[in-house]
Design a protein around this motif. Structure first.
Motif, PDB file in Angstrom:
ATOM      1  N   VAL A  75       0.874  -1.178   0.000  1.00 62.14           N
ATOM      2  CA  VAL A  75       0.000   0.000   0.000  1.00 62.14           C
ATOM      3  C   VAL A  75       0.904   1.219   0.000  1.00 62.14           C
ATOM      4  CG1 VAL A  75      -1.787   1.281   1.224  1.00 62.14           C
ATOM      5  CG2 VAL A  75      -1.828  -1.229   1.226  1.00 62.14           C
ATOM      6  N   SER A  76       0.816   2.007  -1.071  1.00 65.96           N
ATOM      7  CA  SER A  76       1.699   3.169  -1.242  1.00 65.96           C
ATOM      8  C   SER A  76       0.883   4.453  -1.246  1.00 65.96           C
ATOM      9  CB  SER A  76       2.478   3.066  -2.560  1.00 65.96           C
ATOM     10  OG  SER A  76       3.219   1.853  -2.618  1.00 65.96           O
ATOM     11  N   ASP A  77       1.456   5.501  -0.653  1.00 68.45           N
ATOM     12  CA  ASP A  77       0.823   6.816  -0.710  1.00 68.45           C
ATOM     13  C   ASP A  77       1.878   7.862  -1.057  1.00 68.45           C
ATOM     14  OD1 ASP A  77       1.870   8.379   1.759  1.00 68.45           O
ATOM     15  OD2 ASP A  77       1.236   6.481   2.660  1.00 68.45           O
ATOM     16  N   ASN A  78       1.429   9.012  -1.554  1.00 75.61           N
ATOM     17  CA  ASN A  78       2.346  10.121  -1.808  1.00 75.61           C
ATOM     18  C   ASN A  78       2.038  11.259  -0.831  1.00 75.61           C
ATOM     19  OD1 ASN A  78      -0.111  10.703  -2.964  1.00 75.61           O
ATOM     20  ND2 ASN A  78       0.715  11.515  -4.877  1.00 75.61           N
ATOM     21  N   GLY A  79       1.937  10.850   0.434  1.00 83.65           N
ATOM     22  CA  GLY A  79       1.667  11.806   1.497  1.00 83.65           C
ATOM     23  C   GLY A  79       2.929  12.374   2.111  1.00 83.65           C
ATOM     24  N   ILE A  80       2.856  12.763   3.378  1.00 81.38           N
ATOM     25  CA  ILE A  80       3.901  13.534   4.053  1.00 81.38           C
ATOM     26  C   ILE A  80       5.179  12.749   4.284  1.00 81.38           C
ATOM     27  CG2 ILE A  80       3.181  12.935   6.404  1.00 81.38           C
ATOM     28  CD1 ILE A  80       4.113  16.472   5.259  1.00 81.38           C
ATOM     29  N   GLY A  81       5.090  11.403   4.380  1.00 80.80           N
ATOM     30  CA  GLY A  81       6.278  10.587   4.621  1.00 80.80           C
ATOM     31  C   GLY A  81       6.783  10.698   6.049  1.00 80.80           C
ATOM     32  N   MET A  82       7.842   9.911   6.349  1.00 84.12           N
ATOM     33  CA  MET A  82       8.420   9.913   7.701  1.00 84.12           C
ATOM     34  C   MET A  82       9.932  10.007   7.643  1.00 84.12           C
ATOM     35  SD  MET A  82       6.242   6.972   9.761  1.00 84.12           S
ATOM     36  CE  MET A  82       6.215   5.814   8.396  1.00 84.12           C
ATOM     37  N   THR A  83      10.489  10.763   8.583  1.00 83.17           N
ATOM     38  CA  THR A  83      11.935  10.804   8.767  1.00 83.17           C
ATOM     39  C   THR A  83      12.339   9.591   9.604  1.00 83.17           C
ATOM     40  OG1 THR A  83      11.774  12.060  10.828  1.00 83.17           O
ATOM     41  CG2 THR A  83      11.866  13.328   8.764  1.00 83.17           C
ATOM     42  N   GLN A  84      13.652   9.404   9.771  1.00 81.26           N
ATOM     43  CA  GLN A  84      14.133   8.301  10.606  1.00 81.26           C
ATOM     44  C   GLN A  84      13.628   8.467  12.042  1.00 81.26           C
ATOM     45  OE1 GLN A  84      18.385   7.843  10.764  1.00 81.26           O
ATOM     46  NE2 GLN A  84      18.293   5.951  11.951  1.00 81.26           N
ATOM     47  N   GLU A  85      13.648   9.685  12.537  1.00 81.99           N
ATOM     48  CA  GLU A  85      13.184   9.933  13.905  1.00 81.99           C
ATOM     49  C   GLU A  85      11.687   9.629  14.040  1.00 81.99           C
ATOM     50  OE1 GLU A  85      12.971  13.605  17.146  1.00 81.99           O
ATOM     51  OE2 GLU A  85      13.827  13.919  15.150  1.00 81.99           O
ATOM     52  N   GLU A  86      10.919  10.012  13.022  1.00 83.74           N
ATOM     53  CA  GLU A  86       9.471   9.740  13.069  1.00 83.74           C
ATOM     54  C   GLU A  86       9.186   8.247  12.972  1.00 83.74           C
ATOM     55  OE1 GLU A  86       7.735  13.901  11.171  1.00 83.74           O
ATOM     56  OE2 GLU A  86       8.459  12.305   9.851  1.00 83.74           O
ATOM     57  N   MET A  87      10.004   7.517  12.223  1.00 90.24           N
ATOM     58  CA  MET A  87       9.849   6.062  12.201  1.00 90.24           C
ATOM     59  C   MET A  87      10.073   5.482  13.593  1.00 90.24           C
ATOM     60  SD  MET A  87      11.508   4.532   8.722  1.00 90.24           S
ATOM     61  CE  MET A  87      10.531   4.379   7.231  1.00 90.24           C
ATOM     62  N   GLU A  88      11.131   5.960  14.244  1.00 91.79           N
ATOM     63  CA  GLU A  88      11.419   5.500  15.602  1.00 91.79           C
ATOM     64  C   GLU A  88      10.235   5.794  16.524  1.00 91.79           C
ATOM     65  OE1 GLU A  88      13.880   3.943  17.031  1.00 91.79           O
ATOM     66  OE2 GLU A  88      15.712   4.211  15.886  1.00 91.79           O
ATOM     67  N   THR A  89       9.706   7.005  16.389  1.00 90.95           N
ATOM     68  CA  THR A  89       8.642   7.443  17.299  1.00 90.95           C
ATOM     69  C   THR A  89       7.314   6.765  16.989  1.00 90.95           C
ATOM     70  OG1 THR A  89       9.704   9.600  17.512  1.00 90.95           O
ATOM     71  CG2 THR A  89       7.393   9.447  18.181  1.00 90.95           C
ATOM     72  N   ASN A  90       6.949   6.763  15.706  1.00 90.29           N
ATOM     73  CA  ASN A  90       5.614   6.286  15.342  1.00 90.29           C
ATOM     74  C   ASN A  90       5.521   4.776  15.160  1.00 90.29           C
ATOM     75  OD1 ASN A  90       4.776   8.951  15.327  1.00 90.29           O
ATOM     76  ND2 ASN A  90       5.081   9.198  13.132  1.00 90.29           N
ATOM     77  N   LEU A  91       6.603   4.139  14.703  1.00 94.00           N
ATOM     78  CA  LEU A  91       6.568   2.697  14.452  1.00 94.00           C
ATOM     79  C   LEU A  91       7.289   1.901  15.514  1.00 94.00           C
ATOM     80  CD1 LEU A  91       7.200   2.607  10.591  1.00 94.00           C
ATOM     81  CD2 LEU A  91       5.051   2.880  11.833  1.00 94.00           C
ATOM     82  N   GLY A  92       8.200   2.533  16.241  1.00 96.24           N
ATOM     83  CA  GLY A  92       8.970   1.810  17.251  1.00 96.24           C
ATOM     84  C   GLY A  92       8.262   1.734  18.585  1.00 96.24           C
ATOM     85  N   THR A  93       7.267   2.602  18.775  1.00101.12           N
ATOM     86  CA  THR A  93       6.515   2.606  20.035  1.00101.12           C
ATOM     87  C   THR A  93       5.046   2.473  19.720  1.00101.12           C
ATOM     88  OG1 THR A  93       8.160   4.072  21.017  1.00101.12           O
ATOM     89  CG2 THR A  93       6.036   3.851  22.173  1.00101.12           C
ATOM     90  N   ILE A  94       4.461   1.356  20.085  1.00103.40           N
ATOM     91  CA  ILE A  94       3.046   1.132  19.807  1.00103.40           C
ATOM     92  C   ILE A  94       2.199   2.120  20.608  1.00103.40           C
ATOM     93  CG2 ILE A  94       1.175  -0.556  19.977  1.00103.40           C
ATOM     94  CD1 ILE A  94       3.166  -2.720  19.571  1.00103.40           C
ATOM     95  N   ALA A  95       1.127   2.563  19.984  1.00106.02           N
ATOM     96  CA  ALA A  95       0.155   3.499  20.560  1.00106.02           C
ATOM     97  C   ALA A  95       0.672   4.929  20.573  1.00106.02           C
ATOM     98  CB  ALA A  95      -0.295   3.087  21.951  1.00106.02           C
ATOM     99  N   LYS A  96       1.751   5.209  19.849  1.00107.60           N
ATOM    100  CA  LYS A  96       2.185   6.577  19.636  1.00107.60           C
ATOM    101  C   LYS A  96       1.639   7.008  18.289  1.00107.60           C
ATOM    102  CE  LYS A  96       4.564  10.426  19.954  1.00107.60           C
ATOM    103  NZ  LYS A  96       4.274  11.446  20.962  1.00107.60           N
ATOM    104  N   SER A  97       0.724   7.941  18.273  1.00113.57           N
ATOM    105  CA  SER A  97       0.036   8.274  17.033  1.00113.57           C
ATOM    106  C   SER A  97       0.461   9.620  16.499  1.00113.57           C
ATOM    107  CB  SER A  97      -1.481   8.267  17.248  1.00113.57           C
ATOM    108  OG  SER A  97      -2.139   8.750  16.108  1.00113.57           O
TER     109      SER A  97
END
Length: 627
Positions: A75-97
């Motif tokens: 599933v691909s989108d051309n939205g805002i994307g994520m930086t490395q830090e945002e990946m850590e924050t949003n994907l590395g910690t569950i329930a961080k939205s």
């Protein structure tokens, strides 16, 4: 490359989420698409003030790519994307939205586009219900670098630099192998995926694109003869598989009746047009839109959407039981969802919406009753019993909501009437609403108990359903006027002359009346001279709180119901049958008098539509009198 570990509480939450939070595994696609839509929303909002974005609304899209050979779904989108830090924050910690934080950051903005669906960070992890590995490749807007996040579940995840030309995010799910109970291969079949999009994400505001395969006819060769048979080939074409703009979001003036009907029939799998369509557009403290349908036959369910995403297929809290036949959709951003976004928190917003829907449906039904009685009667024949059962099940607590919607047959109008219409026709001197119970309208009109009230010129409601008398008891009154059975001694005032004549007849024939009661034993609690019968010879009434109709109803519902009506055998002293009974008793022919007593009692049972204790004996007694 070092694998990073989820926090201990995140590992536990992931395990619970994958195995417990979501009811249906197919929900994962709704969650991933909703996240993609959120990401596009963020960049679209940025584009309003940042010319460097260089994208218009029509440029945004979500692309779904199944790969059968690699067993992946992307599933691909051309939205805002994520930086490395945002990946850590949003994907590395569950329930961080990130979506929730974005909503807080822009909560003062006055823009209809800021309708962020994803309020919880767990939705992304629903992918692990169907995938044994999830890869996220993302390039944030304004960044020259892209990164890849990858995880196989609770063991942890990795993040590393990656190559990606365009801004946006690709979520690549490696679908699990099929098991004994789950066929995960459905999630890499284009048609099955498109159906899930239709079911859960049809109204996402951005186009969801997929390459779909269709069979098309090949061009006919120029030299083809008359016996040419068409040939077909499979062709792949990119298609938009979602509708984007729901019919309920369009102004009512721009939607034709046929479009509302077509939407109903396709959405709720019905081949008949609905009886009534009710569009709703509510603004104020709580915002919601809805299309409500009253079907022509019984179905059930209101679908709940939040910002175009289906949350519940049947939401029980949106409609009361007595309106559960109503079909439709309700879409609102003002509703609190629980962690899985499948279920609702029971909050004030939902109650306000439900109360408004209830008032709207009732108002439209009352209007239909007034404006198109024939159509309302058609509706009532299908769903009137639902009103009655709901009233009985709630012990009358919802009487005020239901009273105005009920219909009963009128002796004066010779058609169905509402209680309000009956009250409007009542003369000023009439203090009660009269009714009589029978199995059919025709038999109700002939009931001997009703003759006196009808001759007095009063309108009588004919109750032809076992539950009807209980329904009136639950309603208590209509327009402040109480209900009373024509069989009641209090139905009409008894004149002094009538009262004196009945008392004298009771005295004159006391021994005979006692004999009849002794003959019938426990079948009746009393035998008396009637003040309610006119030309009829006999009838049954009841004393105490349980009427004959209530006894029939409860016996039908529960064969062992202990409460029975206290049956009273009413005899008309002016009838030929009464005089024949008196002669037999006075002549000392007790056997004949006993036969007359049994015959009269059985006739009273037949009139009351009650079962005979011994039909064969009754037939034998009647035949014996003919010899």
């Amino acid at each position: 490359m070092e694998k990073k570990q989820f926090k201990a509480e995140s590992q536990r939450l992931m395990d619970l989420m994958i195995n417990s939070i979501y009811t249906h595994k197919e929900i994962f696609l709704r969650e991933i698409i909703s996240n993609a839509s959120d990401a596009i929303d963020k960049l679209a909002y940025r584009a309003l003030t940042d010319e460097k974005v260089g994208m218009n609304r029509e440029d945004f899209k979500i692309v779904i790519t199944p790969d059968k050979d690699a067993r992946t779904l992307t599933v691909s989108d051309n939205g805002i994307g994520m930086t490395q830090e945002e990946m850590e924050t949003n994907l590395g910690t569950i329930a961080k939205s990130g979506s929730l934080q974005f909503k807080k950051d822009t909560e003062d903005a006055d823009d209809a586009e800021l309708d962020i669906i994803g309020q919880f960070g767990v939705g992304f992890y629903s992918a692990f219900m169907v995938a044994d590995k999830v890869t996220v490749i993302s390039k944030a807007y304004g960044s020259d670098s892209a990164f890849k996040w990858e995880s196989e579940g609770v063991e942890g995840y990795t993040i590393e630099p990656w190559e990606k030309e365009s801004v946006g995010t690709d979520v690549i799910m490696h679908i699990k192998e099929d098991g004994d109970e789950e066929e995960y291969s459905d999630y890499i079949r284009p048609y099955a995926i498109s159906q899930l999009v239709k079911k859960y994400s049809d109204y996402i505001r951005y186009p969801i694109r997929m390459e779909m395969e269709h069979s098309v006819e090949k061009p006919k060769p120029a030299d083809a003869g008359d016996d040419y048979q068409p040939e077909y080939e499979m062709v792949k074409e990119w298609e938009t598989v979602n509708s984007m703009v729901p019919i309920w979001q369009r102004p009512k003036s721009q939607v034709k009746a046929e479009e509302y009907n077509d939407f109903y029939k396709s959405k709720f799998s019905d081949w008949q047009d609905p009886v009534l369509t009710i569009p709703v557009n509510a603004e104020g403290n709580f915002e919601y839109r809805a299309i409500l349908y009253v079907p022509s036959r019984a179905k059930k369910g209101l679908q709940l959407y939040s910002s175009g995403v289906m949350i519940m297929d049947k939401c029980p809290d949106l409609i009361p039981d007595y309106f559960s036949f109503v079909q439709g959709v309700v879409d609102t951003p003002d509703v609190s969802l629980n962690i899985s976004r499948e279920m609702l928190q029971h909050d004030r917003q939902l109650k306000v919406i439900a109360n408004n829907i209830e008032k709207k449906v009732k108002g439209e039904l009352v209007k239909l009753m007034k404006d198109d009685r024939e159509k309302y009667v058609q509706f009532y024949n299908s769903f009137g019993m639902q009103f009655k059962y709901s009233l009985l099940n709630a012990y009358g607590q919802n009487r005020d909501a239901i009273r105005d919607l009920l219909l009963f047959w009128s002796s004066k109008e010779d058609k169905m009437t509402s209680l309000a219409e009956y009250v409007d026709r009542m003369p000023a001197s009439q203090e009660k609403i009269y009714y009589v119970c029978a199995d059919t309208v025709e038999n109700a009109a002939k009931m001997p108990q009703a003759e006196r009230v009808l001759k007095a010129g009063y309108e009588v409601l004919y109750l032809t359903v076992d539950e009807d008398e209980l329904v009136l008891q639950m309603l208590e009154n209509a327009g402040g006027k109480p209900f009373i059975s024509v069989a009641s001694e209090d139905a009409l005032p008894v004149t002094d002359a009538e009262k004196n004549a009945a008392e004298q007849a009771e005295k004159d024939h006391k021994e005979m009346l006692d004999f009849v009661q002794e003959t019938l034993k426990d079948e009746v609690s009393k035998v008396r001279v009637s003040t309610i019968l006119q030309s009829g010879s006999v009838c049954l009434t009841a004393e105490g709180p349980v009427s004959l109709e209530m006894e029939k109803y409860f016996l039908k519902m529960r064969g062992d119901f202990p409460m029975k009506a206290q049956r009273v055998l009413e005899l008309n002293p002016d009838s030929g049958a009464f005089k024949a009974l008196c002669r037999a008793f006075e002549d000392g022919d007790k056997d004949k008098a006993a036969v007359y007593a049994e015959v009269l009692y059985n006739q009273a049972l037949i009139i009351a539509d009650l079962p005979l204790p011994d039909p064969a004996r009754y037939a034998e007694l009647v035949c014996g009198l003919m010899e």
